[in-house]
Design a protein around this motif. Structure first.
Motif: not given
Length: 186
Positions: A89-117
């Motif tokens: 299976i290939i699932i691809a496209g514009d999800f118009n929603e970021p990933s939980h793999l990007d908006w992490t606590v680690k990214a939040y602590e480094q100021g890269l995202v406003p909240l971990p979601i």
């Protein structure tokens, strides 16, 4: 496939209204709604269609908004995916929603995202490979932003290619196109 298009040099055989078969792959082209757009809700950026979205930093409210909009669109697609889990299976496209793999606590602590979601669509697809994160596992170094394609606004990674575990990811790159999104290729 709703408002999406699949192009291939190989034969495309329709399977249902959500997917097609190309050789031994089941392909799901995705384009989910952009309203409400969670990254704008968090930073109190106005975003309106017939109505304006509400701003909030309440993670439960944000996740609920995602589920009521994109989640509602995605449920029938997930049902179709579940019927093909034994296939590639290939699932691809514009999800118009970021990933939980990007908006992490680690990214939040480094100021890269406003909240971990814990964004629900990427959580639903956890059993699939996020082809970008397979090759670029550090969300604080490898941001992989795909939208907007120009640099004058806060960017996010909202265009994804998810693959069955049986598919080997060997490369991933982005291309500038006439769209406001970068094209993602794996």
């Amino acid at each position: 496939y709703n408002d999406t298009l699949v192009l291939s040099k190989y034969n495309i055989d329709p399977v249902n209204k959500y997917c097609c078969r190309i050789n031994n792959f089941i392909v799901y082209p995705i384009h989910l709604t952009d309203f409400p757009y969670t990254p704008f809700q968090v930073i109190d950026h106005p975003y309106c269609y017939d109505e304006c979205q509400t701003s909030t930093v309440d993670v439960n409210e944000l996740v609920n908004d995602c589920l009521l909009s994109r989640g509602k669109q995605f449920i029938p697609i997930v049902k179709s995916i579940n019927n093909h889990l034994r296939e590639n299976i290939i699932i691809a496209g514009d999800f118009n929603e970021p990933s939980h793999l990007d908006w992490t606590v680690k990214a939040y602590e480094q100021g890269l995202v406003p909240l971990p979601i814990p964004f629900p669509i990427s959580k639903i697809l956890e059993n699939f490979q996020d082809s970008y994160r397979i090759l670029h596992s550090n969300e604080t170094i490898d941001l992989g932003h795909t939208w907007p394609a120009y640099d004058n606004f806060k960017s996010d990674r909202i265009d994804f290619i998810y693959l069955s575990q049986s598919i080997t990811v060997t490369n991933y790159y982005m291309l500038l196109t006439p769209s406001d999104h970068l094209a993602v290729i794996t």
